[in-house]
Design an enzyme around this catalytic site. Structure first.
Site, PDB file in Angstrom:
ATOM      1  N   GLY A  36      17.022 -29.527 150.269  1.00 48.09           N
ATOM      2  CA  GLY A  36      16.121 -30.570 150.778  1.00 48.09           C
ATOM      3  C   GLY A  36      14.715 -30.156 150.447  1.00 48.09           C
ATOM      4  CG  LEU A 390      10.134 -37.421 150.036  1.00 48.03           C
ATOM      5  CD1 LEU A 390      10.799 -36.187 150.610  1.00 48.03           C
ATOM      6  CD2 LEU A 390       8.881 -37.022 149.246  1.00 48.03           C
ATOM      7  CE  LYS A 393       5.024 -38.879 146.133  1.00 42.19           C
ATOM      8  NZ  LYS A 393       4.209 -37.831 146.729  1.00 42.19           N
ATOM      9  CD  GLU A 394      14.524 -37.634 146.192  1.00 43.29           C
ATOM     10  OE1 GLU A 394      14.316 -36.831 147.110  1.00 43.29           O
ATOM     11  OE2 GLU A 394      15.479 -38.451 146.199  1.00 43.29           O
ATOM     12  CG  ASP A 508     -33.882 -30.437 162.078  1.00 43.98           C
ATOM     13  OD1 ASP A 508     -34.171 -31.525 161.562  1.00 43.98           O
ATOM     14  OD2 ASP A 508     -33.534 -30.305 163.273  1.00 43.98           O
ATOM     15  CG  ASP A 687     -31.639 -29.897 166.763  1.00 41.85           C
ATOM     16  OD1 ASP A 687     -32.036 -30.266 165.625  1.00 41.85           O
ATOM     17  OD2 ASP A 687     -31.692 -30.627 167.762  1.00 41.85           O
TER      18      ASP A 687
HETATM   19  C1  GDG Z   1      10.317 -38.594 156.725  1.00 46.16           C
HETATM   20  C2  GDG Z   1       9.386 -39.800 156.622  1.00 46.16           C
HETATM   21  C3  GDG Z   1       8.590 -38.927 154.445  1.00 46.16           C
HETATM   22  C4  GDG Z   1      18.736 -40.410 151.012  1.00 46.16           C
HETATM   23  N1  GDG Z   1      19.959 -40.931 150.909  1.00 46.16           N
HETATM   24  C5  GDG Z   1      20.739 -40.010 150.325  1.00 46.16           C
HETATM   25  C6  GDG Z   1      19.973 -38.894 150.049  1.00 46.16           C
HETATM   26  N2  GDG Z   1      18.748 -39.161 150.481  1.00 46.16           N
HETATM   27  C7  GDG Z   1      17.614 -38.222 150.407  1.00 46.16           C
HETATM   28  C8  GDG Z   1      16.632 -38.698 149.355  1.00 46.16           C
HETATM   29  C9  GDG Z   1      15.329 -38.094 149.876  1.00 46.16           C
HETATM   30  C10 GDG Z   1      15.535 -38.078 151.379  1.00 46.16           C
HETATM   31  O1  GDG Z   1      16.915 -38.197 151.622  1.00 46.16           O
HETATM   32  C11 GDG Z   1      14.838 -39.246 152.064  1.00 46.16           C
HETATM   33  O2  GDG Z   1      13.482 -38.991 152.019  1.00 46.16           O
HETATM   34  P1  GDG Z   1      12.403 -39.974 152.666  1.00 46.16           P
HETATM   35  O3  GDG Z   1      11.071 -39.538 152.273  1.00 46.16           O
HETATM   36  O4  GDG Z   1      12.703 -41.362 152.253  1.00 46.16           O
HETATM   37  O5  GDG Z   1      12.651 -39.939 154.260  1.00 46.16           O
HETATM   38  P2  GDG Z   1      12.892 -38.842 155.444  1.00 46.16           P
HETATM   39  O6  GDG Z   1      13.007 -37.484 154.885  1.00 46.16           O
HETATM   40  O7  GDG Z   1      14.017 -39.308 156.229  1.00 46.16           O
HETATM   41  O8  GDG Z   1      11.652 -39.029 156.448  1.00 46.16           O
HETATM   42  C12 GDG Z   1       9.141 -40.145 155.161  1.00 46.16           C
HETATM   43  C13 GDG Z   1       9.494 -37.721 154.668  1.00 46.16           C
HETATM   44  O9  GDG Z   1       9.734 -37.470 156.045  1.00 46.16           O
HETATM   45  C14 GDG Z   1       8.893 -36.450 154.076  1.00 46.16           C
HETATM   46  O10 GDG Z   1       7.709 -36.124 154.738  1.00 46.16           O
HETATM   47  O11 GDG Z   1       8.540 -39.212 153.061  1.00 46.16           O
HETATM   48  O12 GDG Z   1       8.207 -41.205 155.075  1.00 46.16           O
HETATM   49  O13 GDG Z   1       9.957 -40.916 157.293  1.00 46.16           O
HETATM   50  O14 GDG Z   1      15.170 -36.783 149.424  1.00 46.16           O
HETATM   51  O15 GDG Z   1      17.040 -38.208 148.106  1.00 46.16           O
HETATM   52  N3  GDG Z   1      20.472 -37.806 149.444  1.00 46.16           N
HETATM   53  C15 GDG Z   1      21.786 -37.818 149.100  1.00 46.16           C
HETATM   54  N4  GDG Z   1      22.585 -38.881 149.370  1.00 46.16           N
HETATM   55  C16 GDG Z   1      22.114 -39.985 149.973  1.00 46.16           C
HETATM   56  O16 GDG Z   1      22.867 -40.930 150.201  1.00 46.16           O
HETATM   57  N5  GDG Z   1      22.287 -36.758 148.476  1.00 46.16           N
END
Ligand code: GDG
Length: 738
Positions: A36, A390, A393-394, A508, A687
């Site tokens: 993660g 994320l 971004k992925e 000042d 000040d």
């Molecule tokens: C918080 C904030 C912020 C999802 N479904 C599957 C799967 N994933 C992985 C994704 C991604 C992660 O889970 C989800 O990341 P997010 O950023 O969308 O959301 P969270 O981590 O729940 O939440 C969010 C984050 O914290 C980080 O600060 O971006 O806004 O809410 O990595 O790939 N992975 C797999 N199967 C799935 O079905 N293997």
């Protein structure tokens, strides 16, 4: 990436969830870390922090809630080569009120702008307090001096302050993963709750958010709830200050970039494409949540199908929802609504051979996820609110082929970084439909151009950079405390001044050279001080650096050969020379600012507006009402929201609120003066909050002196305004004696 050597001994991570599971192996149960973003980031931080002095790799300690599976295992099982897990156990009922109640049923909906879903329960808040205290107990048993503690997310807002009280000298970082909403939302929390939560966070040395918007919202709440001064994103407490900054979280770019090429991913990807008859593929994956905008995404897709029958049979939307919280009412309702909508759309448009939406309610393996990221033509990511997100971004990182289009909601934190996506408003179903059509028709060259740009950004801003930046900010904060060093050591100071060849004195006016008086027009340096300034100016460059206008300064210092800086650095006058204008900004911001200030003039008789040449100020020192200080904060907040073509600074001074272009400040002028000659002695005294710009920007060897009480970036303090005259007299006499 730069490597980082910190002064911290061990790294302790605290988050609600422990990212570990216990694997049964032939050698017995083993602690397995889940993959993660946070785990990778933390691992890289450990590398950046280096090895212990004995050469051994220092293990990372991770404190988090322990579920029942961890209760059964022996302590030695809770450790592997890299991590030591520290589960926090609590009573089931407390956990329910803390996690399901206060965290997920109040903070989550409220902070994602769903106040109608928020449930306010005093019992849940009590559980939240108890749970945060349980985390504290685990931590205090573990912490050693020199450790760095990094606390994560909205489940643990009270913990930084609890820890600060228990161990005042410990280094604490805090990162908030969800949006921090505007004060209007925070105000919905009962007064004592919002105060505890904000004070709780302020126990940290550095507080991080994903975006500058969240930083601004947080600072606004700090100002409203606790009326604390904020100087350049640092909150000033009587004994220390807290840095609040944006650190946009990211992903392990290389992992997603390369995994798409693995044989198993490629095979799965090909299988999906052929199962979907090589249709164009739209893909989305979300946890089941009302913040993800799933229903409006479906309605946008439906609208697209209605308006573009030519695409029927040629496009498939693969929608995966990952099960989450589906025992809770709102989530069950949402699931029903999503499934009904999908059923309706498939029923309306589908044929024997074509299903417009392929839906699954389960989580995907990493291989399946990668196969879909790389197989799809469009990633459709439309949260109605998301701290960062994320997934988008992925998707970008996995597209080594530079093909595919990202459609992204403007309400995800990630939209601030990924401006080459097709940015949409998720509630506007027509915009979503249009974006889908635009993406399907987008020429390959344009897809490539947009992706290359976004990939470059993510390659440079990966999760390792995120943790590195956070750790560096924390280290800087600990090693350069902004609190004053000591009282000034007078004798060494005078002799350094005496020995110097080129001296610069930046002083000042109001509250420093002259006492604060009721009628500002009457403020004058004493007769003695005028003589002292004349003497000093013979052998040093003396600069009176003030917020006052040119006419006032010129009249007050007539006949004294000092440099004058007016309006906080907007104008400079060297002795016997005309004024130079240093500020070259436009003034189209003045009218909106004035109209807000006019409203306050009407409400508070006795207050008035002063129009300077480059600034505008609301003075209220003659107003009797007790309410006025709170209203001045309100005014400052409103003024900070004025949209302007140039950045503005709002200064909340002593009985005055002033707005000026951010481009010039006492700091910028001090720096430019300093660079004009090879000075080997610089002293700066002031000040007011505007003097902090000087103190911050001058080099460490300069003597910076705060006059009067309050935390400051200056190194030294002169307790009273009269001490300025005493010190300048000593300096002047030392020169005469030579
Ligand atoms: C918080 C904030 C912020 C999802 N479904 C599957 C799967 N994933 C992985 C994704 C991604 C992660 O889970 C989800 O990341 P997010 O950023 O969308 O959301 P969270 O981590 O729940 O939440 C969010 C984050 O914290 C980080 O600060 O971006 O806004 O809410 O990595 O790939 N992975 C797999 N199967 C799935 O079905 N293997």
């Amino acid at each position: 990436m730069k490597t980082f050597k910190s002064s911290f001994k061990r790294l302790l991570i605290v988050s609600y969830r422990l990212p570990f599971s216990i694997q049964q192996t032939n050698e017995g149960p083993l602690l397995q870390q889940n993959s993660g973003g946070l785990v990778s980031a933390v691992l890289s931080m450990a590398e950046q922090m280096g090895q212990s002095q004995e050469g051994a790799v220092t293990k990372i300690h991770w404190v988090g809630h322990g579920d029942t599976s961890l209760q059964q295992v022996s302590p030695s099982t809770l450790e592997n080569d890299t991590f030591v897990a520290h589960p926090v156990f609590m009573d089931d009922a407390v956990h329910k009120g803390f996690y399901e109640g206060f965290s997920n049923d109040l903070i989550w909906p409220l902070f994602h702008y769903f106040p109608s879903y928020a449930s306010f329960s005093e019992h849940d808040f009590d559980c939240y307090k108890q749970a945060n205290a349980s985390f504290l107990n685990e931590l205090t048993a573990l912490i050693e001096p020199g450790d760095l503690v990094w606390i994560h997310d909205f489940q643990l807002m009270l913990l930084p302050d609890l820890l600060r009280r228990a161990m005042p000298a410990i280094s604490i970082g805090y990162f908030f993963h969800i949006p921090f909403p505007t004060y209007e939302i925070i105000k919905l929390l009962p007064r004592t709750w919002r105060q505890s939560l904000i004070e709780g966070i302020l126990g940290a040395n550095v507080v991080g958010f994903h975006t500058t918007d969240y930083v601004q919202h947080f600072l606004q709440s700090v100002a409203e709830v606790l009326t604390l001064p904020v100087i350049n994103q640092r909150i000033v407490l009587p004994d220390r200050s807290i840095s609040v900054r944006d650190f946009p979280i990211s992903i392990d770019f290389n992992k997603f970039n390369t995994s798409g090429q693995e044989a198993e991913v490629l095979a799965t990807q090909q299988r999906y494409k052929s199962l979907l008859r090589h249709n164009k593929i739209i893909f989305s994956v979300d946890r089941l949540d009302y913040t993800k905008g799933i229903t409006s995404r479906l309605l946008g897709y439906e609208r697209f199908l209605v308006q573009h029958p030519d695409w029927h049979d040629n496009v498939t939307f693969v929608m995966t929802i990952v099960p989450s919280r589906d025992k809770i009412g709102h989530y069950q309702e949402l699931k029903r609504e999503i499934e009904e909508t999908i059923g309706r759309i498939n029923g309306l448009f589908g044929t024997i051979g074509w299903r417009p939406i392929v839906y699954s309610y389960r989580s995907l393996s990493f291989t399946e996820l990668m196969a879909l990221y790389t197989a799809c033509d469009i990633a459709l990511i439309t949260p109605v609110r998301d701290g960062m997100n994320l997934v988008c971004k992925e998707f970008v990182a996995s597209r080594q082929d530079h093909k595919g289009v990202l459609i992204l909601s403007e309400l995800a934190g990630a939209a601030q970084e990924l401006s080459d996506a097709l940015i949409i408003n998720p509630t506007d179903t027509q915009e979503v439909a249009d974006a889908i059509n635009q993406a399907l028709l987008m020429p390959l060259a344009e897809q490539e151009r947009r992706l290359i740009h976004m990939r470059k950004h993510l390659q440079n801003h990966n999760v390792f950079r995120w943790s590195h930046d956070f750790l560096t900010a924390l280290n800087d904060m600990i090693s350069n405390p902004t609190d004053l060093e000591t009282d000034l050591p007078i004798l060494p100071f005078i002799s350094t001044f005496n020995d110097a060849h080129k001296r610069l004195l930046l002083v000042d006016f109001d509250g420093t050279l002259a006492p604060i008086v009721n009628d500002p027009a009457e403020a004058r340096p004493s007769g003695d001080l005028q003589t002292i300034l004349v003497n000093l100016a013979e052998s040093s460059d003396v600069v009176v650096i003030s917020g006052r206008n040119r006419a006032f300064l010129e009249k007050t210092f007539a006949g004294i050969p000092v440099h004058l800086v007016a309006e906080h650095g907007a104008f400079l006058k060297k002795p016997d020379q005309p004024w130079e204008r240093l500020d070259l900004s436009t003034d189209n911001w003045v009218d909106p600012v004035r109209s807000i200030m006019n409203y306050f003039v009407d409400r508070f008789p006795g207050s008035f507006i002063e129009q300077k040449e480059t600034a505008i100020a609301w003075h209220y020192r003659m107003v009797g009402s007790e309410d006025v200080e709170g209203q001045a904060i309100d005014l400052s907040t409103q003024l900070r929201q004025v949209s302007s073509s140039i950045p503005l600074t709002v200064i909340q001074g002593n009985k005055v609120v002033e707005v000026k272009p951010a481009q010039h400040s006492k700091g910028t002028v001090a720096l430019s003066l300093m660079e004009q000659k090879p000075y080997d002695f610089i002293v700066s005294m002031g000040d007011d909050t505007t003097d902090e710009d000087m103190f911050r920007q001058l080099p460490n060897w300069a003597y910076t002196m705060k006059v009067g009480p309050g935390t400051s970036f200056a190194r030294y303090r002169l307790a009273r305004q009269q001490d300025v005259e005493t010190l300048l007299r000593q300096m002047s006499e030392a020169l005469i004696a030579v």
